[in-house]
Design an enzyme around this catalytic site. Structure first.
Site, PDB file in Angstrom:
ATOM      1  NE  ARG A 103      11.012   5.713  69.928  1.00  0.00           N
ATOM      2  CZ  ARG A 103      10.769   4.859  68.950  1.00  0.00           C
ATOM      3  NH1 ARG A 103      10.468   3.601  69.245  1.00  0.00           N
ATOM      4  NH2 ARG A 103      10.826   5.218  67.684  1.00  0.00           N
ATOM      5  CE1 TYR A 209       6.774  12.856  69.444  1.00  0.00           C
ATOM      6  CE2 TYR A 209       7.430  13.363  67.194  1.00  0.00           C
ATOM      7  CZ  TYR A 209       7.443  12.519  68.288  1.00  0.00           C
ATOM      8  OH  TYR A 209       8.144  11.337  68.227  1.00  0.00           O
ATOM      9  CG  ASP A 287      13.124  -0.647  63.622  1.00  0.00           C
ATOM     10  OD1 ASP A 287      12.378  -0.214  62.718  1.00  0.00           O
ATOM     11  OD2 ASP A 287      13.487   0.039  64.588  1.00  0.00           O
TER      12      ASP A 287
END
Length: 397
Positions: A103, A209, A287
């Site tokens: 991120r 991942y 969000d």
């Protein structure tokens, strides 16, 4: 020229800022923190998100810092393969490959692409005034700004949303998450697989991942637990707790977890789709508009879609930005609401406690994969990746 103020300098806010700037719209971003930063975790960017990143000119920069993997593999908790899809197959079906990134790395790429002077730091929004000839945002330091449009991209606990519609009503799901980012070199024994992995077990899901090539492994581990209710991404827990929680799962998972020094734990809360995103000259994005459970890996992807569609809608309705906001909401809210509800259903399907119910789920996945080549995962979610938020044709009438 329409002036747009974005509250929040996260992934969604900066994506919107880039899309709006490239559309020739004057934009300013106001971020509460003293620096642009993201939590230490990974994010999955499916084909629908990569189309947006390509459109705003940062796809190559994202791919340079992305994880490297050849396959996406779903297994049961003991290691039996349920489905396996190559990245090349995904690219052939949906037009481009997905990616997994840290991120913080993604935020850096987006921030570098924003024109100089667009972002103002240390400005915590405490409320907005949406009605009138201009919208007004007020900040904790006593200052305020005016704009033709204000966009609340300030996250799951959005002050903009609360100012427009009152406090939300989160519902505890009875599920928790553990997360860690583990250096591959710290894992004892055999080097961990670089595949994108999803492991489905009774009462739990584990998603793995790679990040930064194959240097790091991102871990998000879900479990049914109605005894822990703290909704925070930054509360630490012990590695021993995680190992105990997943005792009995495949040994490769436990070996991977043993390499993680720092673990975080949070409770998963759900929110029903809200019936309205916009009031007057203020709307929501990411969000703040549609918080969702993480089971589809679409939280960031939907925020990126929002940013692209917002820019298209305001460009199409340049003479009347309020009409542009209405088109943005008509376009985005039905799809985002569907994703919210589908993610909720996926969480239930992933955590089936019954062995026989899990076998029926796995058989259904196999049948779907065989009958529908456009559904490589076998779970009916091809509509997510095939969406093109950058197309002018995407706008609702």
């Amino acid at each position: 020229m329409t002036r747009v103020a974005i509250i929040g300098g996260g992934i969604g806010g900066l994506t919107a800022a880039n899309a709006l700037s490239q559309a020739g719209i004057e934009v300013a971003v106001y971020e509460a923190a003293a620096e642009l930063r993201e939590i230490g975790a990974g994010v999955a960017l499916h084909a629908n998100a990569m189309r947006v990143l390509r459109a705003i000119g940062v796809e190559d920069g994202v791919r340079k810092i992305a994880g490297r993997s050849e396959y996406a593999v779903t297994r049961n908790w003991k290691g039996r393969v349920i489905s396996k899809t190559s990245r090349k197959q995904q690219a052939a079906l949906f037009g481009l490959e997905s990616a997994t990134v840290h991120r913080a790395d993604l935020l850096d790429v987006l921030a570098d692409a924003v024109p100089e002077g667009v972002v103002t730091l240390g400005k915590r929004c405490v409320g907005v005034l949406p009605d009138g000839d201009v919208a007004v945002a007020r900040f904790a330091d006593g200052s305020e700004i005016e704009a033709d449009i204000i966009v609340g991209a300030d996250g799951i606990h959005s002050a903009v949303r609360a100012s427009l519609f009152g406090p939300d009503a989160p519902r505890f799901t009875g599920k928790i998450c553990y997360r860690s980012v583990i250096p591959a070199a710290a894992v004892p024994g055999m080097r961990p697989s670089s595949d994108n992995g999803q492991w489905l077990g009774p009462h739990g899901t584990i998603v793995l991942y790679p990040l930064r090539g194959e240097e790091l492994i991102n871990v998000v581990a879900h479990y049914d637990d109605d005894g822990y209710r703290h909704e925070s991404w930054i509360t630490e827990c012990s590695r021993a707790e995680v190992l105990e929680r997943y005792a009995g799962w495949h040994e490769s998972l436990l070996r991977l977890f043993a390499g993680g020094d720092t673990w975080y734990k949070w409770a998963l809360y759900d929110r029903d789709p809200i019936p309205q995103w916009t009031r007057g000259r203020v709307t929501l994005l990411g969000d703040a508009a549609h918080p969702m459970l993480p089971y589809l890996g679409q939280g960031a992807c939907q925020a990126l879609e929002d940013g692209a569609v917002l820019a298209t809608a305001l460009t199409a309705e340049a003479a009347d930005p309020v009409t542009g906001l209405a088109r943005y909401e008509r376009t985005r809210r039905p799809r985002a609401s569907r994703v919210v509800l589908t993610a909720r259903e996926r969480g239930l399907s992933n955590h089936l406690p019954s062995r026989w119910a899990a076998l029926r789920r796995d058989l259904s996945i196999a049948v779907r994969r065989r009958l529908n080549r456009r559904d490589p995962e076998g779970r009916g979610a091809g509509w997510l990746a095939s969406y093109d938020a950058t197309s002018p044709d995407v706008l609702a009438a």
